[in-house]
Design a protein around this motif. Structure first.
Motif: not given
Length: 159
Positions: A3-5, A32-34, A106-111, A156-157
């Motif tokens: 995520r770009r805050p 960001m999607l790829v 699929v496990q996700f890590i937020r960054s 904080n989103s």
């Protein structure tokens, strides 16, 4: 997930709408999607396999670098995965690849984005986009969008 805050230091009068630009929609979060090199289900959040001995976080950071380049710097906001997406592989994929398993979890890590830009490897990843949450559904299946929506909403989103 990257995520770009919201960025307050960017001129908010900038009308840049290039999905490759980190400066688009500066007062909102972008995700960001790829794009994978395939016809169906090509767009997704960055993802990949975990190597033996890796934690989910280590695997996520390695895959991000492999697919998007070493210049993209992120700050993981969690060290363990709290979200996952599970799906079955199409029968043709299973037959073609002679896999012993029928799907993936699929496990996700937020960054959060710190610096740099995605530089697709042009092998696995052929394109990318920085998107508002509302724009993501134009790129992915409804099932995928519904699965990842809770992942996009965290403290904080500012979507």
């Amino acid at each position: 997930m990257v995520r770009r805050p919201a960025i307050s230091s960017i001129n908010t009068k900038n009308k840049n709408d290039d999905v490759h630009s980190l400066t688009r929609h500066p007062t909102s979060s972008l995700y960001m999607l790829v794009k994978k090199d395939r016809e169906h289900h090509a767009w997704q959040l960055p993802q990949g396999g975990i190597d033996p001995g890796e934690t989910v976080l280590q695997g996520a950071l390695r895959e991000l670098e492999e697919e998007c380049g070493q210049h993209l710097k992120v700050n993981p906001v969690e060290t363990t995965s709290s979200f996952y997406y599970q799906y079955k592989f199409p029968d043709a994929f299973i037959a073609k690849h002679k896999r012993n398993y029928i799907g993936a979890k699929v496990q996700f890590i937020r960054s959060d984005w710190i610096s740099g830009q995605c530089q697709p490897d042009d092998h696995e990843i052929v394109d990318f986009a920085w998107l508002l949450e509302s724009e993501i559904k134009q790129y992915v299946t409804p099932e995928y969008f519904n699965a990842i929506t809770p992942l996009l909403r965290y403290p904080n989103s500012s979507s």
